[in-house]
Design an enzyme around this catalytic site. Structure first.
Site, PDB file in Angstrom:
ATOM      1  CG  HIS A  64      -1.597  -1.321   1.380  1.00 43.63           C
ATOM      2  ND1 HIS A  64      -2.589  -1.948   0.532  1.00 43.63           N
ATOM      3  CD2 HIS A  64      -1.217  -2.223   2.292  1.00 43.63           C
ATOM      4  CE1 HIS A  64      -2.946  -3.052   0.876  1.00 43.63           C
ATOM      5  NE2 HIS A  64      -2.304  -3.547   1.887  1.00 43.63           N
ATOM      6  CD  GLU A  81      -1.669  -3.617   5.212  1.00 48.73           C
ATOM      7  OE1 GLU A  81      -3.105  -3.249   4.857  1.00 48.73           O
ATOM      8  OE2 GLU A  81      -1.370  -4.360   4.715  1.00 48.73           O
ATOM      9  CG  HIS A 115       0.640  -6.829   2.779  1.00 49.69           C
ATOM     10  ND1 HIS A 115       0.081  -5.998   2.050  1.00 49.69           N
ATOM     11  CD2 HIS A 115       1.707  -6.797   1.649  1.00 49.69           C
ATOM     12  CE1 HIS A 115       0.364  -5.760   0.625  1.00 49.69           C
ATOM     13  NE2 HIS A 115       1.540  -6.362   0.438  1.00 49.69           N
ATOM     14  CD  GLU A 139      -1.414 -10.056   4.753  1.00 52.54           C
ATOM     15  OE1 GLU A 139      -1.237  -9.036   5.676  1.00 52.54           O
ATOM     16  OE2 GLU A 139      -1.739  -9.743   3.669  1.00 52.54           O
TER      17      GLU A 139
HETATM   18 ZN    ZN Z   1      -1.914  -5.141   2.782  1.00 56.96          ZN
END
Ligand code: ZN
Length: 310
Positions: A100, A137, A192, A274
């Site tokens: 992102h 995030e 992430h 993640e």
């Molecule tokens: Zn993400």
């Protein structure tokens, strides 16, 4: 999706018999992790992974290491750089993809444009998730990416970031993949944090599925990416004490997906990590800790280093 993945973890080296070790590793993880007790349904959670990666910027990085337990405290800023020190990773190239972009929310029109991911079309990028207190995030991913860069450069690797807080939005997932490909990276890690339900805890590493469609053909990267991902998962457990996800991957800490452009379009070994679930209060507290982020970066760096030296 599939649960056939073996628990990873294992110490890096012999990439073979990891399966056997997996159980032991997970058990060890439970002994040290705070979240073993959780349980969470098999969950589904196909939450967010939006992006996969791109824009570039390589740069000697920065400080990172400091570790104050701040919540979302200052992210290590890029520094100026000099020649890389020689080290065990000299001669290797690692692309780090901070998921992102903190400014994506100001560019919803641009990031909602569709791009080709081989198996179909998908948004250019997404805003990512955030903790209940508003720690984004994208802030987390950039902070961890910079810490990771510092660690890898310290070992001699050439590091390229797909974005370094230097772009107004994105890059789009197809460009993120392209950056790794064009750098001829020996390994690519997309960083992430998840946006699943409260109670869902732990980390997982996403591996590319075997995909051949449109401009995507992952045949050559499936096996090496799994090796890379298993090593990262194992070292992540050791460095952070976190447990593998209790809601995806059958507690192996590994998941395989075919819907992520950043993986589908990669021609070099690549995984997504993640690091935890931003929507769970306990995981969020960890993700907001600079000290924990440093440990997360260390776990990833150890996994990448082990893969590159295999
Ligand atoms: Zn993400």
């Amino acid at each position: 999706m599939r649960d056939d993945d073996k628990p990873s973890s294992a110490p890096p080296r012999p990439a073979r018999h990891r399966a056997a070790r997996a159980a032991a590793v997970l058990a060890a993880a439970c002994l040290t992790a705070a979240g073993c007790g959780g349980d969470g349904g098999p969950g589904q959670a196909r939450p967010h992974p939006g992006g996969a990666a791109s824009a570039s910027s390589s740069r000697p990085a920065s400080p990172g290491p400091s570790a104050k337990p701040s919540a979302g405290g200052p992210s290590p800023a890029p520094t100026s750089g000099g020649p890389l020190p020689r080290g065990p990773l000299t001669g290797t190239t690692v692309v780090i993809d901070p998921g992102h972009n903190t400014r994506n929310r100001e560019h919803t029109r641009e990031i909602s444009g569709q791009v080709d991911i081989g198996t179909g079309r998908k948004e250019c990028d997404t805003t990512g998730t955030a903790t209940e207190s508003g720690y984004a995030e994208a802030e987390f991913t950039l902070d961890v990416a910079r810490r990771l860069r510092t660690l890898l450069e310290g070992r001699g690797a050439k590091v390229v970031l797909t974005q370094d807080g230097d772009r107004p939005f994105g890059p789009c997932v197809d460009e993120r993949a392209r950056i790794g490909n064009e750098a001829r990276a020996d390994a690519v890690v997309s960083v992430h944090a998840d946006g699943a339900a409260a109670g869902d805890r732990g980390f997982h590493v996403i591996l590319p599925a075997a995909v051949r469609a449109g401009g995507a053909d992952t045949a050559r990267i499936v096996a090496p990416s799994r090796d890379l991902g298993e090593r990262i998962a194992g070292h992540f457990v050791r460095a952070t004490g976190s447990s593998p996800s209790n809601y995806v991957g059958g507690r192996t800490g590994l998941d395989t997906r075919e819907d992520l452009g950043g993986l589908n379009l990669s021609t070099v070994p690549k995984v997504f990590v993640e690091c935890g679930n931003m929507r769970d209060p306990k995981d969020a507290a960890l993700l907001m800790s600079a000290d924990w982020r440093q440990r997360a970066a260390l776990g990833i760096a150890e996994g990448v280093g082990s893969y590159l030296k295999r």
